[in-house]
Design an enzyme around this catalytic site. Structure first.
Site, PDB file in Angstrom:
ATOM      1  N   GLN A   1       6.561  -9.133  20.705  1.00  0.00           N
ATOM      2  CA  GLN A   1       6.229  -8.504  22.798  1.00  0.00           C
ATOM      3  C   GLN A   1       5.932  -7.180  23.081  1.00  0.00           C
ATOM      4  O   GLN A   1       5.322  -6.211  21.538  1.00  0.00           O
ATOM      5  CB  GLN A   1       7.428  -8.557  22.804  1.00  0.00           C
ATOM      6  CG  GLN A   1       8.734  -7.159  21.441  1.00  0.00           C
ATOM      7  CD  GLN A   1      10.198  -7.678  22.483  1.00  0.00           C
ATOM      8  OE1 GLN A   1      11.038  -8.192  23.688  1.00  0.00           O
ATOM      9  NE2 GLN A   1      10.929  -7.096  21.653  1.00  0.00           N
TER      10      GLN A   1
ATOM     11  N   LEU B   1       6.743  -4.766  24.454  1.00  0.00           N
ATOM     12  CA  LEU B   1       8.042  -3.978  24.334  1.00  0.00           C
ATOM     13  C   LEU B   1       7.956  -2.961  23.073  1.00  0.00           C
ATOM     14  O   LEU B   1       7.672  -1.729  22.767  1.00  0.00           O
ATOM     15  CB  LEU B   1       9.220  -3.949  23.765  1.00  0.00           C
ATOM     16  CG  LEU B   1      10.558  -3.159  23.785  1.00  0.00           C
ATOM     17  CD1 LEU B   1      10.591  -2.483  24.375  1.00  0.00           C
ATOM     18  CD2 LEU B   1      12.050  -3.916  23.671  1.00  0.00           C
TER      19      LEU B   1
ATOM     20  N   TYR C   1      21.686   0.619  25.119  1.00  0.00           N
ATOM     21  CA  TYR C   1      20.349   0.493  25.745  1.00  0.00           C
ATOM     22  C   TYR C   1      19.611   2.324  26.429  1.00  0.00           C
ATOM     23  O   TYR C   1      18.442   2.172  26.012  1.00  0.00           O
ATOM     24  CB  TYR C   1      19.887  -0.464  26.500  1.00  0.00           C
ATOM     25  CG  TYR C   1      19.808  -1.594  25.940  1.00  0.00           C
ATOM     26  CD1 TYR C   1      18.640  -2.141  25.517  1.00  0.00           C
ATOM     27  CD2 TYR C   1      20.362  -2.387  25.598  1.00  0.00           C
ATOM     28  CE1 TYR C   1      18.404  -3.290  24.723  1.00  0.00           C
ATOM     29  CE2 TYR C   1      20.555  -3.525  25.227  1.00  0.00           C
ATOM     30  CZ  TYR C   1      19.285  -4.217  25.025  1.00  0.00           C
ATOM     31  OH  TYR C   1      18.915  -4.606  24.117  1.00  0.00           O
ATOM     32  N   GLN C   2      21.074   2.916  26.310  1.00  0.00           N
ATOM     33  CA  GLN C   2      20.816   4.111  27.404  1.00  0.00           C
ATOM     34  C   GLN C   2      19.718   4.944  25.682  1.00  0.00           C
ATOM     35  O   GLN C   2      18.907   5.610  26.064  1.00  0.00           O
ATOM     36  CB  GLN C   2      21.940   4.651  27.884  1.00  0.00           C
ATOM     37  CG  GLN C   2      22.115   6.918  27.670  1.00  0.00           C
ATOM     38  CD  GLN C   2      22.635   7.173  28.768  1.00  0.00           C
ATOM     39  OE1 GLN C   2      23.412   6.517  29.391  1.00  0.00           O
ATOM     40  NE2 GLN C   2      22.372   8.299  29.519  1.00  0.00           N
TER      41      GLN C   2
ATOM     42  N   HIS D   1      20.826  -6.769  31.050  1.00  0.00           N
ATOM     43  CA  HIS D   1      21.705  -6.480  29.587  1.00  0.00           C
ATOM     44  C   HIS D   1      23.149  -5.956  30.353  1.00  0.00           C
ATOM     45  O   HIS D   1      23.972  -6.065  29.338  1.00  0.00           O
ATOM     46  CB  HIS D   1      21.481  -5.310  28.596  1.00  0.00           C
ATOM     47  CG  HIS D   1      19.935  -5.348  28.226  1.00  0.00           C
ATOM     48  ND1 HIS D   1      19.535  -6.173  27.425  1.00  0.00           N
ATOM     49  CD2 HIS D   1      19.403  -4.484  28.377  1.00  0.00           C
ATOM     50  CE1 HIS D   1      18.322  -6.537  26.334  1.00  0.00           C
ATOM     51  NE2 HIS D   1      18.370  -5.291  27.680  1.00  0.00           N
TER      52      HIS D   1
ATOM     53  N   ARG E   1      24.092 -11.295  18.516  1.00  0.00           N
ATOM     54  CA  ARG E   1      22.234 -10.383  18.509  1.00  0.00           C
ATOM     55  C   ARG E   1      22.824 -10.192  17.000  1.00  0.00           C
ATOM     56  O   ARG E   1      23.798  -9.460  16.561  1.00  0.00           O
ATOM     57  CB  ARG E   1      21.997  -9.780  19.520  1.00  0.00           C
ATOM     58  CG  ARG E   1      20.585  -9.598  19.029  1.00  0.00           C
ATOM     59  CD  ARG E   1      19.528  -8.534  19.486  1.00  0.00           C
ATOM     60  NE  ARG E   1      18.288  -8.349  18.432  1.00  0.00           N
ATOM     61  CZ  ARG E   1      17.268  -7.592  20.329  1.00  0.00           C
ATOM     62  NH1 ARG E   1      17.972  -7.149  21.435  1.00  0.00           N
ATOM     63  NH2 ARG E   1      16.544  -7.369  19.025  1.00  0.00           N
TER      64      ARG E   1
END
Length: 767
Positions: free
Chosen positions: A165, A167, A294-295, A449, A474
């Site tokens: 990806q 990313l 995710y921060q 998310h 995950r």
């Protein structure tokens, strides 16, 4: 010679540094105008290298301090040992073919980290072996990239070339930009031209103009892409790339509100680029709408690109943007962690991710250096036990050397969500020493998310989870589990409402589990109060999760000595225009001790229901007969806990366990106790959660193993007020009254209940 002796390097390295020191001394005394000009340009010219994370002046300052700054010296020695071993093993350049966790993925991921560190070592130690290693690997990437096709794995909405990806391709370029900056002057002009023409510019173009669905949106993925393009643009002195990084691709030919299949917004409201990603996801308090996990992930590109911009383009004053939101965000993120520094797993969040991650090392160092040099950050850095090998790490190392650190003050705090701070938020209530910490989530959806869990909570006893938020489904970078990527159970379980400690109505998730609908709404703060350490309260409303039903949840952390140890009072009020089934779970850990109600254990494990997350719950037992107060006690990590709840004769109490319809064992087999109320419109759930004792397996003695709550009683429940009486086993009674409508701190209230008058000013009464 001082530097040589302190670093205890080999003779070749020592000679190199010795020659460098002599050379610096010579040039500092030389009156030759050309040499003076060269030195001035090396130090002050914005086009001098290094200029991103390390600066020319920073390198001089670091070299002058080496051997006298323990945490920096320790970090440097560890990095040197690591990179020397990598150099000895040779360069590994597999053809890309794997998902996360596979060899090719992990090797190229390892390569970009190694390149960045080797570049830094070249600058600090002035040893050409590191520059040569970086150059040789970059040349191999240049040779590969010219003919490299799109990655063969097709799962991503934006496939990369080195990785599956874009990313991860962006991760690579963010790190490699720093390496290139460090060896820029080591390379010849022809070599730089070769790398920029065949590798760096095509790489930047691929992740941006060739993949606008990845690059031109508001999402942590795009932040990485923006930072990657901008940082290589700064090194190459390519202002077009820098502008593309800051403002996005202006001719992307994309619908302004189109969604990609990962849930982010493409070119949202016509905005894109790094500045849009600063503006949109961050609240004025520094809370990042996707949640702390995710921060944390986005902090590295946000702050590392911020540092690069501050160093190379100080006129932008990036750390003052949006009232210094980048610097505020680091404090917010540190507050969003438990007593041992693990981040609360709100939304998609992996448990165990902590403030010791490298992204937080850089965040703390950069914030200390470019902020107000908060002494509390030094104590965080000390616990991290390493620093960035750059100007910011030097600042932290000097602060620690001079014993400037102070404890980082974790407090009860209400963090707003939304770009303007008006889209709900997350409230954290803490006792002193974090004996109990309540995390109450009433936030916006949280982009792709986000979870469907309005008015949910989790509870911590120092470092232990008492009542958990499940987090994500995950196994990150474990290839055997779905290639290390999100599992289907993340949608069928982890995101669903029943997976959280909040109310599910009619076995349907909030907003019917639809992202489009959930993204339009947020819960609303009713009031927050943390001034009185005896009782801290948060209250919030949710009117959109279930059309026709209004939810008001008020949670209090009570530390009144007359009532014993601190506990949580939970009041969930529902007004509905239809009769419904309500399910309110509490996901605990540990061993059942006792109940004050009878229950029947299932002889076979049956699935609770068929959809919306219920299909993943086994029914292990069900209550047979319950009274006005139902009590459940359990033990976890040698500590005792109890849940006391007000119940009705027709209520059901279910013992459930996660794991049904999970043939690949992707889900943890965690238990819950679940309150079920059927055929009811307006209703009230009231509970107390206690941490009240402990057990020593050494002495085999149990202390305070039983609940201290004798009775929990609803004295009044109207549109305007809810009043609760809490009585302990010592016959101490306290009254808590919350204002359901007028929550002004200045409001005056007068109320009579059972012949007793209650008068107070503010949002609640407690006495």
């Amino acid at each position: 010679m001082l530097i040589v002796n302190r670093l205890k390097m080999n003779s070749k390295s020592a000679l190199t540094i010795f020659v460098f020191v002599i050379a610096v001394g010579f040039y500092s005394c030389n009156n030759d105008s050309q040499n003076t000009l060269d030195k001035t340009e090396q130090t002050n010219n914005s086009n001098a290298h290094p200029k991103l994370i390390l600066t020319a002046q920073g390198v001089k300052d670091i070299r002058a301090q080496l051997g006298t700054i323990p945490i920096f010296d320790k970090t440097l020695a560890a990095v040197k040992e690591e990179i020397d071993a990598e150099i000895a093993s040779g360069i590994h350049m597999p053809i890309p073919k794997d998902y996360s966790g596979g060899y090719s993925h992990d090797r190229h991921k390892r390569n970009f980290v190694v390149l960045q560190k080797a570049g830094v070592l070249y600058q600090i130690l002035d040893d050409e072996k590191y520059a040569k290693y970086v150059k040789d690997m970059l040349m191999q990437y240049e040779a590969m990239y010219k003919t490299l096709p799109v990655h063969p794995k097709t799962r991503s909405y934006a496939r990369g070339k080195l990785f599956w990806q874009c990313l991860n391709d962006s991760n690579w370029l963010v790190y490699v930009s720093q390496a290139y900056d460090c060896i820029y002057n080591y390379l010849s002009e022809d070599e730089r031209q070769q790398l920029e023409t065949n590798l760096f510019r095509p790489f930047a173009d691929y992740i941006s103009v060739e993949n606008p669905q990845f690059y031109n949106r508001v999402h942590n993925h795009s932040t990485w892409g923006n930072a990657a393009v901008g940082m290589i643009g700064l090194v190459m002195d390519d202002d077009e790339l820098v502008q593309r990084a800051l403002y996005g691709i202006k001719d992307a030919n994309l619908d302004a509100n189109a969604k990609d299949n990962d849930g982010g917004f493409i070119n949202k409201d016509g905005k894109a680029g790094f500045l849009a990603n600063l503006e949109e996801p961050f609240s004025p308090d520094g809370y990042y709408t996707e949640g702390p996990y995710y921060q944390r992930y986005a902090m590295y590109p946000f702050l590392i690109f911020g540092e690069a911009l501050q160093n190379a383009k100080p006129e932008l004053e990036i750390f003052k943007y949006k009232d210094s939101v980048l610097l505020k965000s680091v404090n917010a993120l540190l507050q969003l962690s438990d007593a041992k520094g693990d981040f609360f797993p709100l939304n998609d969040g992996q448990k165990g991710m902590s403030t010791k991650t490298n992204a937080l090392v850089s965040a703390v160092d950069i914030t200390y250096h470019f902020g107000n040099q908060d002494a509390g950050l030094l104590s965080v850095a000390k616990a991290q036990d390493k620093v960035m090998l750059d100007d910011t790490g030097l600042s932290v190392a000097l602060g620690l050397k001079e014993n400037k650190e102070a404890p980082f003050n974790k407090t009860s705090i209400n963090l707003s969500d939304g770009s303007d701070g008006d889209e709900g938020g997350v409230a954290i209530l803490r006792t002193q020493n974090e004996d109990l910490t309540l995390v109450f989530k009433y936030a916006a959806q949280g982009l792709s998310h986000g979870h469907y869990d309005k008015l949910s909570f989790s509870l911590y006893d120092k470092t232990d989870e008492v009542l958990q938020d499940y987090g994500l489904a995950r196994y990150v970078n474990i290839e055997q589990k779905g290639g290390g990527n999100y599992l289907k159970e993340n949608k069928t379980w982890a995101k669903q409402t029943i997976a959280h400690n909040t109310l599910t109505i009619n076995e349907t998730s909030h907003f019917n589990g639809k992202y489009d609908v959930g993204s339009q709404h947020h819960s609303v703060l009713h009031y927050f109060s943390s001034e009185d350490e005896t009782i801290q309260v948060v209250s919030a409303k949710e009117d959109n999760a279930y059309p026709g039903s209004e939810l008001l949840r008020t949670m209090a952390l009570i530390s009144d000595e007359e009532l014993g140890k601190p506990f949580i009072l939970d009041i969930l009020k529902v007004n509905s225009n239809t009769k419904n089934q309500y399910d309110l779970p509490f996901y605990y850990f540990g061993q059942v001790l006792s109940t004050n109600f009878e229950y029947e254990t299932s002889k076979t494990l049956n699935v609770l229901e068929s959809k919306n997350g219920f299909q993943h719950l086994y029914l292990e037992a069900k209550s047979k007969k319950i009274s006005n107060n139902s009590q459940f006690s359990w033990m976890h990590q040698n500590k005792f806990y109890s849940l006391t709840t007000v119940t009705n004769p027709n209520d059901e109490i279910l013992f459930t366990r996660i794991g049904a319809n999970d043939p690949d064992f992707n889900l943890r087999r965690d238990p819950a106790i679940q309150l079920r109320r059927k055929n009811t419109d307006n209703t009230l759930f009231v509970s107390v959660i206690e941490a009240h004792g402990n057990y020593s397996p050494v002495t085999e003695l149990a202390t305070n193993s039983r609940s201290e709550i004798k009775e929990l009683k609803v004295l009044l429940d109207t549109e305007d007020y809810t009043a609760i009486a809490i009585t302990t086993v010592n016959d101490k009674t306290k009254i808590f009254i919350t204002a359901n409508t007028n929550a002004s701190k200045e409001a005056k209230h007068a109320l009579e209940i059972n012949g007793t008058s209650y008068n107070w000013t503010g949002t609640y009464y407690f006495k």
